[in-house]
Design a protein around this motif. Structure first.
Motif, mmCIF file in Angstrom:
data_model
loop_
_atom_site.group_PDB
_atom_site.id
_atom_site.type_symbol
_atom_site.label_atom_id
_atom_site.label_comp_id
_atom_site.label_asym_id
_atom_site.label_seq_id
_atom_site.Cartn_x
_atom_site.Cartn_y
_atom_site.Cartn_z
ATOM 1 N N TYR A 13 -32.095 -62.193 69.395
ATOM 2 C CA TYR A 13 -30.448 -62.103 70.057
ATOM 3 C C TYR A 13 -30.469 -62.688 71.206
ATOM 4 O O TYR A 13 -29.481 -63.449 71.634
ATOM 5 C CB TYR A 13 -30.143 -61.093 69.926
ATOM 6 C CG TYR A 13 -28.774 -60.542 70.278
ATOM 7 C CD1 TYR A 13 -27.731 -60.698 69.363
ATOM 8 C CD2 TYR A 13 -28.302 -60.382 71.787
ATOM 9 C CE1 TYR A 13 -26.450 -60.785 69.858
ATOM 10 C CE2 TYR A 13 -27.126 -60.289 71.969
ATOM 11 C CZ TYR A 13 -26.198 -60.449 71.127
ATOM 12 O OH TYR A 13 -24.780 -60.530 71.208
ATOM 13 N N PHE A 14 -31.333 -62.349 72.178
ATOM 14 C CA PHE A 14 -31.325 -62.770 73.571
ATOM 15 C C PHE A 14 -31.536 -64.391 73.773
ATOM 16 O O PHE A 14 -30.729 -64.932 74.603
ATOM 17 C CB PHE A 14 -32.123 -62.048 74.691
ATOM 18 C CG PHE A 14 -31.334 -60.678 75.041
ATOM 19 C CD1 PHE A 14 -30.273 -60.502 75.897
ATOM 20 C CD2 PHE A 14 -31.707 -59.537 74.362
ATOM 21 C CE1 PHE A 14 -29.577 -59.500 76.152
ATOM 22 C CE2 PHE A 14 -31.303 -58.287 74.600
ATOM 23 C CZ PHE A 14 -30.198 -58.200 75.513
ATOM 24 N N SER A 15 -32.495 -64.847 72.980
ATOM 25 C CA SER A 15 -32.316 -66.307 72.831
ATOM 26 C C SER A 15 -30.913 -67.096 72.337
ATOM 27 O O SER A 15 -30.624 -67.852 73.040
ATOM 28 C CB SER A 15 -33.595 -66.687 71.830
ATOM 29 O OG SER A 15 -33.639 -68.101 71.834
ATOM 30 N N LYS A 16 -30.417 -66.538 71.257
ATOM 31 C CA LYS A 16 -29.269 -66.743 70.753
ATOM 32 C C LYS A 16 -28.153 -66.772 71.739
ATOM 33 O O LYS A 16 -27.392 -67.878 71.849
ATOM 34 C CB LYS A 16 -29.041 -66.262 69.530
ATOM 35 C CG LYS A 16 -27.530 -66.591 68.956
ATOM 36 C CD LYS A 16 -27.404 -65.890 67.596
ATOM 37 C CE LYS A 16 -27.412 -64.568 67.495
ATOM 38 N NZ LYS A 16 -27.320 -63.859 66.411
ATOM 39 N N LEU A 17 -28.083 -65.765 72.538
ATOM 40 C CA LEU A 17 -27.247 -65.484 73.835
ATOM 41 C C LEU A 17 -27.150 -66.391 74.725
ATOM 42 O O LEU A 17 -26.114 -67.102 75.197
ATOM 43 C CB LEU A 17 -27.072 -64.180 74.046
ATOM 44 C CG LEU A 17 -25.919 -63.706 75.270
ATOM 45 C CD1 LEU A 17 -24.664 -64.244 74.755
ATOM 46 C CD2 LEU A 17 -26.177 -62.263 75.795
ATOM 47 N N LYS A 18 -28.456 -66.628 75.305
ATOM 48 C CA LYS A 18 -28.705 -67.461 76.174
ATOM 49 C C LYS A 18 -28.415 -69.133 75.953
ATOM 50 O O LYS A 18 -27.890 -69.889 76.926
ATOM 51 C CB LYS A 18 -30.122 -67.324 76.671
ATOM 52 C CG LYS A 18 -30.426 -67.922 77.918
ATOM 53 C CD LYS A 18 -32.042 -67.807 78.471
ATOM 54 C CE LYS A 18 -32.381 -68.477 79.879
ATOM 55 N NZ LYS A 18 -33.978 -68.167 80.350
ATOM 56 N N GLU A 19 -28.787 -69.409 74.864
ATOM 57 C CA GLU A 19 -28.530 -70.761 74.463
ATOM 58 C C GLU A 19 -26.819 -70.962 74.210
ATOM 59 O O GLU A 19 -26.471 -72.150 74.287
ATOM 60 C CB GLU A 19 -29.096 -70.812 73.053
ATOM 61 C CG GLU A 19 -30.476 -71.119 72.956
ATOM 62 C CD GLU A 19 -31.187 -71.066 71.483
ATOM 63 O OE1 GLU A 19 -30.309 -71.101 70.707
ATOM 64 O OE2 GLU A 19 -32.262 -71.154 71.440
ATOM 65 N N ASN A 20 -25.829 -69.767 74.347
ATOM 66 C CA ASN A 20 -24.620 -70.062 74.336
ATOM 67 C C ASN A 20 -23.772 -69.536 75.396
ATOM 68 O O ASN A 20 -22.531 -69.366 75.045
ATOM 69 C CB ASN A 20 -24.250 -69.395 73.127
ATOM 70 C CG ASN A 20 -24.535 -70.075 71.693
ATOM 71 O OD1 ASN A 20 -23.749 -70.983 71.365
ATOM 72 N ND2 ASN A 20 -25.821 -69.614 71.040
ATOM 73 N N LEU A 21 -24.526 -69.711 76.740
ATOM 74 C CA LEU A 21 -23.854 -69.291 77.865
ATOM 75 C C LEU A 21 -23.010 -70.421 78.172
ATOM 76 O O LEU A 21 -21.999 -70.282 79.014
ATOM 77 C CB LEU A 21 -24.665 -68.911 78.894
ATOM 78 C CG LEU A 21 -25.541 -67.693 78.739
ATOM 79 C CD1 LEU A 21 -26.695 -67.466 79.864
ATOM 80 C CD2 LEU A 21 -24.616 -66.393 78.597
ATOM 81 N N ALA A 22 -23.056 -71.698 77.945
ATOM 82 C CA ALA A 22 -22.213 -72.696 77.853
ATOM 83 C C ALA A 22 -22.340 -73.562 76.543
ATOM 84 O O ALA A 22 -23.190 -73.717 76.062
ATOM 85 C CB ALA A 22 -22.896 -73.556 79.155
ATOM 86 N N VAL A 23 -20.793 -73.649 76.247
ATOM 87 C CA VAL A 23 -20.799 -74.499 74.949
ATOM 88 C C VAL A 23 -19.645 -75.422 75.110
ATOM 89 O O VAL A 23 -18.854 -75.420 76.171
ATOM 90 C CB VAL A 23 -20.168 -73.165 73.918
ATOM 91 C CG1 VAL A 23 -21.266 -72.187 73.614
ATOM 92 C CG2 VAL A 23 -19.068 -72.452 74.425
#
Length: 265
Positions: A13-23
């Protein structure tokens, strides 16, 4: 095994969240227009994150009409159903019935399959406002927002934000109220939703889908609520077409700009 289960979920989850801090595009609201927009944007290679307050995305589509889990779609939107492999039955004239659970599940599946990330149980507290432009979202857990807990949020940066929050058009209201700005409506303000008029509402849902302030776009019922048009009830062709339209508008705009890189470290 217990530790593996917990650590695997947390790490993933935290990998997914971190990857989407900028979209490239942040979508607020997982209703039909938001899900369709997520699908078409992700399909063109845009980095898309969708934030839904409830446990399950789908908005008002799940319940059909008064919990009769069937919805109506007009002929003009059938190409979207066909592309997303959603089954439908002809009813009469140019109108078709669709199982609402089947349709909602398919929209969610195809949006995520195309590459869009959906973060459920997430509320939007505010937007990022840089240089007179909407540049991202301020997010928090939905239960924190619901309980009024004093817990600071996190920030998602985005080149474009879609308000797909439905009847309340929450993001446009927030931007207009907090920043003393005019938006692209006849009055320069959020005009509010009018009573039900199906044919007119279906037409204006698509017509009112647009960029209403730099970086901020509206789709679905948020488009009609922002521009002062009508509600339409359990017919969803306009919603689907609105999601497709806003995805096209944003894609064309972003194709002229470099893709936003993921925030690192």
């Amino acid at each position: 095994m217990e530790q593996i289960v917990s650590s695997g979920i947390i790490d993933s989850y935290f990998s997914k969240l971190k990857e989407n801090l900028a979209v490239d595009v942040a979508i607020v609201g997982g209703g039909p227009s938001g899900l369709v927009a997520a699908y078409y944007l992700a399909k063109t290679g845009k980095k898309v994150a969708l934030f839904e307050r409830k446990l399950a995305p789908g908005g008002g589509m799940w319940g059909g009409a008064m919990m009769f889990n069937e919805i109506m779609v007009q002929k003009e939107a059938l190409h979207i159903l066909e592309e997303l492999e959603i089954e439908y039955k002809h009813y009469r004239d140019d109108y078709y019935t669709v199982d609402s659970v089947h349709a909602t599940s398919a929209l969610t599946y195809h949006a995520t399959k195309a590459g869009a990330r959906i973060f459920n149980c997430t509320s939007i507290e505010d937007v990022v406002f840089h240089n007179n432009k909407v540049s991202g979202l301020v997010i928090n857990w939905a239960p924190v927002h619901r309980e009024g807990m004093h817990v600071d949020p996190l920030i998602i940066m985005a080149k474009a934000v879609i308000d797909g929050t439905g009847h309340d058009c929450e993001i446009v209201h927030t931007v207009a109220r907090k920043n003393d700005i005019k938006i692209d409506t006849p009055s320069g303000a959020v005009m509010g939703e009018r009573s039900l008029a199906v044919e007119e509402a279906e037409r204006t849902t698509v017509n009112n889908t647009k960029e209403v302030f730099p970086g901020l776009f509206v789709s679905g019922m948020a488009a009609n609520g922002t521009s002062g048009s009508y509600r339409m009830g359990p017919i969803f062709g306009g919603m689907l077409l609105s999601g497709q339209k806003v995805a096209r508008i944003i894609s064309e705009k972003l194709d002229k700009e470099p893709s936003m890189e993921t925030v690192k470290n």
